[in-house]
Design an enzyme around this catalytic site. Structure first.
Site, PDB file in Angstrom:
ATOM      1  N   SER A 191       8.117   8.692  -7.516  1.00  0.00           N
ATOM      2  CA  SER A 191       7.786   6.990  -7.858  1.00  0.00           C
ATOM      3  C   SER A 191       6.922   7.421  -8.763  1.00  0.00           C
ATOM      4  O   SER A 191       5.628   7.434  -8.962  1.00  0.00           O
ATOM      5  CB  SER A 191       7.831   6.132  -6.402  1.00  0.00           C
ATOM      6  OG  SER A 191       8.086   4.972  -6.918  1.00  0.00           O
ATOM      7  N   TYR A 251       3.128   4.517   0.923  1.00  0.00           N
ATOM      8  CA  TYR A 251       4.060   4.622   0.140  1.00  0.00           C
ATOM      9  C   TYR A 251       4.193   5.258  -0.893  1.00  0.00           C
ATOM     10  O   TYR A 251       3.203   6.742  -1.241  1.00  0.00           O
ATOM     11  CB  TYR A 251       5.210   3.827  -1.106  1.00  0.00           C
ATOM     12  CG  TYR A 251       6.194   4.484  -1.407  1.00  0.00           C
ATOM     13  CD1 TYR A 251       7.866   4.431  -0.813  1.00  0.00           C
ATOM     14  CD2 TYR A 251       6.020   3.991  -2.942  1.00  0.00           C
ATOM     15  CE1 TYR A 251       8.507   4.677  -1.661  1.00  0.00           C
ATOM     16  CE2 TYR A 251       7.489   4.135  -3.267  1.00  0.00           C
ATOM     17  CZ  TYR A 251       8.876   4.597  -2.441  1.00  0.00           C
ATOM     18  OH  TYR A 251       8.885   4.712  -3.553  1.00  0.00           O
TER      19      TYR A 251
END
Length: 257
Positions: A138, A148
Site C-alpha cells: 500500500s 498497518y
C-alpha cells in the site's frame, strides 16, 4: 497453460486479479476464508473464460491456514507460476484502541503469511527458471500509519530485497502499492470514506492491468497511478512530523488499498 494462486481472491484487488488472469487464459487457485463465495467465483470464471479454477479455503491469520497454502504452493506436480499475496485487512482506531490480538493477527497476515508463502513458491519457480510473485502492499507503507503502515512497509522492503537476491533467476518479485481503491476493504474495517476526495479513488481492474504491466517489465515496486506517484514523491520531501499529523486525522490505520 500457467496457473496463478491468489490470496484474498473473493473481493477487491484479489478479485480483479482473478478476473484479469482468467481473461488472459491462466488457470487459478483461489484462496480466501469464505468457501461459498470462492465456489461461486470459481464457477463464474470457469464458465465465462473456460479456465480451471481451484478453490482453497484458508484463513491466513491462523497457522493451519498458512500451512495449507504453503503445501499447495510446494506441490511440484501442480506448479504455481504466479503468486499474488493479496490477503489483508485494516483496523479502525488509534494506538492502544485496537486489541493486541487483532494487531498480532494483522502482522501474521501481512508479514508472516507473505514471507512463508513467498518462500514456499519461489524454490519451484527458480528450479523451472520462471515465475512471479506480487505482494500487495500500500502507499501507506511510505507514511507513518501505525501497525498497518509498518506491516506494509515490511512487505515493500522484503519484496525488493528478495527481488534483488533473485535477479537473473527468471523469477520476478514485485511489491504493489495501491492508493485508495473502491473495494470492501474500508467497509469491513468500519472506516468511513466520506472525507476522501473523489480523485483519490482508483479502479481495481485498471490498477491490476497496470500492475501486471509493471511485473512484465521487471519492476520490483509498482505504484500504478500517476497521481499517487506524484503524491509519494512529495511525501519523500515532506517532514515526517507533518506527515504524521496529516495521517492521524483519518485514523492511525486508515490504510489506502
Amino acid at each position: 497453460m500457467t496457473t496463478a494462486l491468489i490470496t484474498g481472491a473473493t473481493a477487491g484487488i484479489g478479485a480483479a486479479f482473478a478476473r484479469r488472469l482468467a481473461t488472459d487464459g491462466h488457470n487459478l487457485v483461489l484462496v480466501a476464508r469464505n468457501t461459498e463465495r470462492l465456489q461461486e467465483q470459481a464457477t463464474e470464471l470457469h464458465d465465462r473464460h473456460g479456465i480451471e479454477a481451484e478453490v482453497l479455503t484458508a484463513d491466513l491469520g491462523t497457522e493451519d491456514g498458512i500451512a495449507l497454502v504453503e503445501k499447495r504452493l510446494a506441490d511440484s506436480r501442480n506448479a504455481i507460476d504466479l503468486l499474488v499475496n493479496n490477503a489483508g485487512f485494516g483496523s479502525k482506531g488509534q494506538f492502544l484502541d485496537v486489541p493486541m490480538a487483532e494487531e498480532l493477527t494483522m502482522l501474521k497476515v501481512h508479514c508472516e503469511a507473505v514471507l512463508r508463502l513467498t518462500s514456499a513458491a519461489v524454490p519451484g519457480m527458480q528450479a523451472r527458471g520462471r515465475g512471479g510473485v506480487v505482494n500487495v502492499a500500500s502507499v501507506a507503507a511510505f507514511l507513518p500509519r501505525g501497525t498497518y503502515g509498518a506491516s506494509k512497509a515490511w512487505v515493500v522492503q522484503f519484496t525488493q530485497g528478495a527481488a534483488r537476491d533473485l535477479a537473473g533467476s527468471g523469477v520476478r518479485l514485485m511489491a504493489l502499492c495501491p492508493g485508495f481503491v473502491r473495494t470492501e476493504f474500508h467497509e469491513r474495517a468500519g472506516m468511513g470514506t466520506d472525507n476522501i476526495p473523489g480523485w483519490m479513488w482508483l479502479d481495481a481492474d485498471k490498477l491490476v492491468a497496470a500492475a501486471l504491466t509493471d511485473l512484465s517489465r521487471g519492476k520490483s515496486l509498482s505504484i500504478p497511478d500517476p497521481r499517487y506517484k506524484a503524491l509519494m514523491g512529495v511525501a519523500k520531501l515532506a517532514p515526517r512530523g507533518l506527515l504524521g499529523g496529516i495521517t492521524s486525522k483519518t485514523g492511525r490505520k486508515y490504510g489506502p488499498q
